[in-house]
Scaffold this motif. Structure first.
Motif, PDB file in Angstrom:
ATOM      1  N   TYR A 294       0.844  -1.194   0.000  1.00 21.62           N
ATOM      2  CA  TYR A 294       0.000   0.000   0.000  1.00 21.62           C
ATOM      3  C   TYR A 294       0.873   1.235   0.000  1.00 21.62           C
ATOM      4  O   TYR A 294       1.882   1.302   0.708  1.00 21.62           O
ATOM      5  CB  TYR A 294      -0.900   0.017   1.247  1.00 21.62           C
ATOM      6  N   ARG A 295       0.462   2.209  -0.794  1.00 27.81           N
ATOM      7  CA  ARG A 295       1.157   3.487  -0.783  1.00 27.81           C
ATOM      8  C   ARG A 295       0.558   4.345   0.330  1.00 27.81           C
ATOM      9  O   ARG A 295      -0.656   4.537   0.415  1.00 27.81           O
ATOM     10  CB  ARG A 295       1.001   4.204  -2.113  1.00 27.81           C
ATOM     11  N   GLY A 296       1.444   4.893   1.169  1.00 27.99           N
ATOM     12  CA  GLY A 296       0.992   5.804   2.208  1.00 27.99           C
ATOM     13  C   GLY A 296       1.108   7.235   1.736  1.00 27.99           C
ATOM     14  O   GLY A 296       2.099   7.619   1.114  1.00 27.99           O
ATOM     15  N   TYR A 297       0.094   8.027   1.988  1.00 23.96           N
ATOM     16  CA  TYR A 297       0.151   9.446   1.637  1.00 23.96           C
ATOM     17  C   TYR A 297      -0.830  10.215   2.507  1.00 23.96           C
ATOM     18  O   TYR A 297      -1.710   9.634   3.142  1.00 23.96           O
ATOM     19  CB  TYR A 297      -0.159   9.676   0.153  1.00 23.96           C
ATOM     20  N   TYR A 298      -0.629  11.522   2.538  1.00 29.85           N
ATOM     21  CA  TYR A 298      -1.453  12.386   3.376  1.00 29.85           C
ATOM     22  C   TYR A 298      -2.420  13.183   2.514  1.00 29.85           C
ATOM     23  O   TYR A 298      -2.076  13.644   1.420  1.00 29.85           O
ATOM     24  CB  TYR A 298      -0.579  13.338   4.187  1.00 29.85           C
ATOM     25  N   TYR A 299      -3.605  13.340   3.042  1.00 32.09           N
ATOM     26  CA  TYR A 299      -4.603  14.205   2.403  1.00 32.09           C
ATOM     27  C   TYR A 299      -5.339  14.934   3.518  1.00 32.09           C
ATOM     28  O   TYR A 299      -5.874  14.307   4.429  1.00 32.09           O
ATOM     29  CB  TYR A 299      -5.582  13.380   1.576  1.00 32.09           C
ATOM     30  N   GLY A 300      -5.309  16.262   3.453  1.00 33.63           N
ATOM     31  CA  GLY A 300      -5.923  17.031   4.522  1.00 33.63           C
ATOM     32  C   GLY A 300      -5.227  16.819   5.850  1.00 33.63           C
ATOM     33  O   GLY A 300      -5.863  16.901   6.909  1.00 33.63           O
ATOM     34  N   GLY A 301      -3.906  16.520   5.801  1.00 32.46           N
ATOM     35  CA  GLY A 301      -3.149  16.309   7.020  1.00 32.46           C
ATOM     36  C   GLY A 301      -3.382  14.968   7.679  1.00 32.46           C
ATOM     37  O   GLY A 301      -2.978  14.770   8.834  1.00 32.46           O
ATOM     38  N   TYR A 302      -3.984  14.040   6.968  1.00 32.15           N
ATOM     39  CA  TYR A 302      -4.334  12.746   7.564  1.00 32.15           C
ATOM     40  C   TYR A 302      -3.789  11.617   6.688  1.00 32.15           C
ATOM     41  O   TYR A 302      -3.850  11.700   5.458  1.00 32.15           O
ATOM     42  CB  TYR A 302      -5.852  12.632   7.680  1.00 32.15           C
ATOM     43  N   PRO A 303      -3.233  10.553   7.281  1.00 33.26           N
ATOM     44  CA  PRO A 303      -2.621   9.491   6.465  1.00 33.26           C
ATOM     45  C   PRO A 303      -3.643   8.516   5.895  1.00 33.26           C
ATOM     46  O   PRO A 303      -4.601   8.132   6.573  1.00 33.26           O
ATOM     47  CB  PRO A 303      -1.696   8.780   7.466  1.00 33.26           C
ATOM     48  N   TYR A 304      -3.423   8.126   4.670  1.00 33.91           N
ATOM     49  CA  TYR A 304      -4.237   7.109   3.999  1.00 33.91           C
ATOM     50  C   TYR A 304      -3.306   6.071   3.377  1.00 33.91           C
ATOM     51  O   TYR A 304      -2.147   6.367   3.055  1.00 33.91           O
ATOM     52  CB  TYR A 304      -5.114   7.737   2.909  1.00 33.91           C
ATOM     53  N   TYR A 305      -3.837   4.865   3.185  1.00 31.20           N
ATOM     54  CA  TYR A 305      -3.064   3.763   2.616  1.00 31.20           C
ATOM     55  C   TYR A 305      -3.867   3.165   1.465  1.00 31.20           C
ATOM     56  O   TYR A 305      -4.931   2.589   1.684  1.00 31.20           O
ATOM     57  CB  TYR A 305      -2.774   2.697   3.682  1.00 31.20           C
ATOM     58  N   GLY A 306      -3.346   3.331   0.259  1.00 35.46           N
ATOM     59  CA  GLY A 306      -4.049   2.853  -0.923  1.00 35.46           C
ATOM     60  C   GLY A 306      -3.317   1.698  -1.585  1.00 35.46           C
ATOM     61  O   GLY A 306      -2.077   1.667  -1.640  1.00 35.46           O
ATOM     62  N   TYR A 307      -4.072   0.767  -2.123  1.00 35.01           N
ATOM     63  CA  TYR A 307      -3.527  -0.431  -2.743  1.00 35.01           C
ATOM     64  C   TYR A 307      -2.529  -0.076  -3.840  1.00 35.01           C
ATOM     65  O   TYR A 307      -2.774   0.791  -4.698  1.00 35.01           O
ATOM     66  CB  TYR A 307      -4.664  -1.262  -3.325  1.00 35.01           C
ATOM     67  N   ARG A 553      -9.973  -3.510  -4.902  1.00 37.16           N
ATOM     68  CA  ARG A 553      -8.829  -3.505  -5.821  1.00 37.16           C
ATOM     69  C   ARG A 553      -8.090  -4.839  -5.789  1.00 37.16           C
ATOM     70  O   ARG A 553      -7.651  -5.356  -6.829  1.00 37.16           O
ATOM     71  CB  ARG A 553      -7.879  -2.363  -5.464  1.00 37.16           C
ATOM     72  N   GLN A 554      -7.915  -5.380  -4.582  1.00 38.93           N
ATOM     73  CA  GLN A 554      -7.232  -6.668  -4.467  1.00 38.93           C
ATOM     74  C   GLN A 554      -8.041  -7.770  -5.157  1.00 38.93           C
ATOM     75  O   GLN A 554      -7.480  -8.629  -5.842  1.00 38.93           O
ATOM     76  CB  GLN A 554      -7.012  -6.992  -2.995  1.00 38.93           C
ATOM     77  N   SER A 555      -9.354  -7.739  -4.966  1.00 37.69           N
ATOM     78  CA  SER A 555     -10.204  -8.732  -5.618  1.00 37.69           C
ATOM     79  C   SER A 555     -10.196  -8.554  -7.131  1.00 37.69           C
ATOM     80  O   SER A 555     -10.190  -9.533  -7.881  1.00 37.69           O
ATOM     81  CB  SER A 555     -11.631  -8.628  -5.080  1.00 37.69           C
ATOM     82  N   MET A 556     -10.173  -7.308  -7.584  1.00 37.16           N
ATOM     83  CA  MET A 556     -10.101  -7.049  -9.025  1.00 37.16           C
ATOM     84  C   MET A 556      -8.821  -7.626  -9.607  1.00 37.16           C
ATOM     85  O   MET A 556      -8.824  -8.239 -10.691  1.00 37.16           O
ATOM     86  CB  MET A 556     -10.181  -5.545  -9.290  1.00 37.16           C
ATOM     87  N   SER A 557      -7.714  -7.453  -8.890  1.00 36.88           N
ATOM     88  CA  SER A 557      -6.441  -8.007  -9.347  1.00 36.88           C
ATOM     89  C   SER A 557      -6.506  -9.530  -9.421  1.00 36.88           C
ATOM     90  O   SER A 557      -6.067 -10.137 -10.416  1.00 36.88           O
ATOM     91  CB  SER A 557      -5.323  -7.567  -8.404  1.00 36.88           C
ATOM     92  N   ASP A 558      -7.085 -10.155  -8.374  1.00 37.16           N
ATOM     93  CA  ASP A 558      -7.230 -11.614  -8.382  1.00 37.16           C
ATOM     94  C   ASP A 558      -8.155 -12.068  -9.508  1.00 37.16           C
ATOM     95  O   ASP A 558      -7.902 -13.098 -10.156  1.00 37.16           O
ATOM     96  CB  ASP A 558      -7.769 -12.089  -7.035  1.00 37.16           C
ATOM     97  N   GLY A 559      -9.217 -11.304  -9.740  1.00 41.69           N
ATOM     98  CA  GLY A 559     -10.153 -11.666 -10.804  1.00 41.69           C
ATOM     99  C   GLY A 559      -9.552 -11.540 -12.188  1.00 41.69           C
ATOM    100  O   GLY A 559      -9.795 -12.383 -13.066  1.00 41.69           O
TER     101      GLY A 559
END
Length: 616
Positions: A294-307, A553-559
């Motif tokens: 997962y890529r970690g990044y900040y948006y609005g000063g808050y951390p998010y983790y995206g596939y 996203r993970q399921s889409m990759s598996d599919g």
């Protein structure tokens, strides 16, 4: 002569005494800070000063004002005992005065800025249209100390629980349609996904244990959430209404999330590239470990983790998956004899035909979510000392259909044969012949999957170009509204009723801006019996929405991988080149110690719940 001097001396003494008396009285009437239990800024007594002593508030103390304020003061700043004042005051809604509505004088009535009973004042005690009136849905509630709403209305801060600066730092109130819970898992405690992460249900209570952990209980006295420190770890525990448990434990940069005693994940820093930080999660589920990045990044000063995908397909394969196929295809999934499929028969049906890959991937995704949810329920039944749901082979679909029933009378008859816990009632509404997960909802999910196919194709074409993160995360993306629940969610609807959602349920995000606790409103689109009602508004944390998106996203990759493996078989049309290239990250390898991490998290959760049961 001597008598004249004596008179003058007495006059001087009385003058000094009068001056001292005057300034003493003035200081007592409008001094800063106020004394006693009023909780001024800073306070000398017991009422909610800034910073706080005991309530674990954000940042105020027991009264929950924002900041400062007295025991019952709806003040925007340090106030007196009961004053709705904007500044230091006594009992009335003054800006500075003791009882009068003046800005600083002693008079009572007048068109002052903070009069006591006059309408239209800035902070009057009972006046209408005040900035901090009692029941008018103003910015100061009845007993909620500078909350953003009134006592019982649909305000953003209510009278006891979950105010923006109250005892638990949450955003809503006790009984109204407020936006925060009492201590229900807001960000600010033990690392993400804390406790319930939502509005507090009716009748909830808060307390702090001797060790300093914060506990929220339900109206019946059962523990809903615990957050604090155990064994040197930041820990939060949420116990769902039906007994399910989620534990989050953080220590030395590693975060472990345990769902019940059957699975979860451990997260750690993994990779750095192109100015981006990446994190690996090693999941343990179904008796095996697997890892995603997962890529970690900040948006609005808050951390998010995206596939972050570990590989990309070629542009031709993405185009084949995105565009309509030459003709709709029939596809046999082979699920007919699976217990989970019969169990969810009243909730969801696969598409009869597939006009494109996006529709096929939708059923692949939902089917996987329901299988996982069924396995979780089976594991939970085992944990509670119940018999697992019976498993049958492919030839036993008629038996499965009879056991996976939505008819309570049939279930009652079968209960004489199977022990409690062996039967699972199907979740669909018995009064409707159509599945709860309608074609309209599935089509919405398919459209979003189609959008993700296009986005991944673009990312693949630009993988060697450095790019800065911009725009909102998927949890807040205006083009992503449907979310399929991944794990059990313990929620509270807008009427203050506690409810739950489980894997495979569907919500539609209606809010676009997270509140201070990083939660947004969603509407329940599809759920099963005894869960949050369809149409109910529930706030869900952006962390959990990101997990739902990542699951898709993970399921889409598996599919996509499954379609490539079955290229031209089982009714699927033949695809073009299905070779892959390197993705955004190198493929992560599952950590071998994930089970140990999960066991430690469970131990931390046990200790936190044991502490919650100790008398104060």
């Amino acid at each position: 002569m001597n008598s004249g001097r004596t008179a003058k001396s007495l006059l001087a003494i009385w003058s000094v005494a009068l001056v001292l008396f005057f300034f003493t009285a003035l200081a007592a009437a409008g001094s800063k800070p106020s004394g006693g239990g009023g909780g001024g800024h800073p306070s000398g007594g017991g009422g909610g000063s800034h910073p706080s002593g005991g309530g674990g508030s954000h940042p105020a103390g027991g009264g929950g004002s924002r900041p400062g304020g007295g025991a019952q003061g709806q003040s925007r700043g340090p106030g007196g005992a009961q004053g709705q004042s904007r500044g230091p005051g006594g009992q009335a809604g003054n800006r500075a005065g003791s009882q009068a509505g003046n800005r600083g004088g002693a008079g009572q009535n007048g068109m002052n800025r903070g009069g006591q009973n006059q309408g239209g004042n800035r902070g009057g005690a009972m006046g209408n249209n005040n900035r901090g009136g009692q029941q008018a849905g103003n910015r100061g509630g009845a007993a909620g100390n500078n909350n953003r709403g009134g006592a019982a209305g649909n305000n953003r801060g209510g009278n006891q629980a979950g105010n923006r600066a109250g005892a638990a730092g949450n955003r809503g109130g006790a009984a109204g349609n407020n936006r925060g819970g009492q201590q229900a898992g807001n960000r600010g405690g033990a690392g993400g996904h804390q406790a319930a992460g939502n509005r507090a249900p009716k009748g909830g209570q808060n307390r702090v244990t001797r060790s300093g952990n914060h506990v929220q209980t339900r109206a019946n006295g059962s523990v809903r959430s615990v957050r604090g420190h155990v064994n040197g770890h930041n820990v939060s525990v949420n116990r769902g209404a039906h007994g399910g448990r989620r534990v989050v434990s953080e220590h030395n940069g590693r975060r472990t999330v345990a769902y019940g005693r059957h699975g979860g994940y451990s997260q750690r820093a993994f990779y750095r590239h192109g100015g981006h930080e990446y994190y690996q999660r090693t999941y343990w589920r179904g008796g095996r470990a697997y890892a995603y990045g997962y890529r970690g990044y900040y948006y609005g000063g808050y951390p998010y983790y995206g596939y972050a995908p570990a590989y990309y397909w070629g542009p031709a394969y993405y185009g084949w998956a995105y565009n309509p196929w030459p003709a709709p295809v029939y596809y046999g999934w082979g699920w007919g004899g699976a217990p989970w499929y019969g169990y969810y028969g009243a909730y969801w049906n696969p598409y009869p035909v597939y006009p494109s890959a996006a529709f096929w991937l939708t059923d692949f995704f939902i089917g996987a979510a329901l299988q996982a949810a069924y396995a979780d329920q089976a594991a939970a039944a085992e944990e509670n000392g119940q018999v697992l749901p019976p498993t049958f082979n492919q030839a036993s679909s008629d038996v499965i259909a009879s056991l996976s029933t939505s008819d309570p009378l049939v279930a009652a008859n079968l209960a004489s044969i199977y022990k409690p816990g062996a039967l699972l009632l199907a979740g669909g509404a018995a009064s409707s012949s159509s599945p709860a997960l309608t074609k309209e909802i599935k089509d919405g999910i398919s459209e979003e999957i189609k959008g993700q196919i296009a986005a991944e194709k673009t990312a693949a074409a630009n993988k060697d170009k450095e790019s800065a993160d911009s725009g909102p995360p998927a949890a807040l993306d205006p083009n992503i509204r449907y979310f399929v629940v991944a794990n059990e969610e313990d929620l509270t609807d807008s009427d203050g009723n506690e409810c739950s959602l489980t894997g495979g349920d569907v919500v539609y995000r209606t809010g676009d801006t997270p509140d201070d606790d990083h939660m947004v409103d969603t509407q329940v689109k599809a759920s099963r019996k005894d869960e949050c009602a369809v149409g109910a508004t529930v706030a869900i944390s952006t962390d959990d929405l990101m997990d739902m998106y990542n699951g898709m996203r993970q399921s889409m990759s598996d599919g996509m991988k499954e379609m490539a493996a079955k290229n031209g078989k089982n009714g699927l049309p033949k695809a073009p080149d299905t070779t892959t290239t390197g993705g955004e990250i190198p493929a992560p390898t599952p950590d071998s110690n994930v089970q140990d991490d999960l066991k430690q998290a469970q131990s931390d959760g046990d200790a936190a719940e044991a502490d919650a049961k100790q008398p104060n």
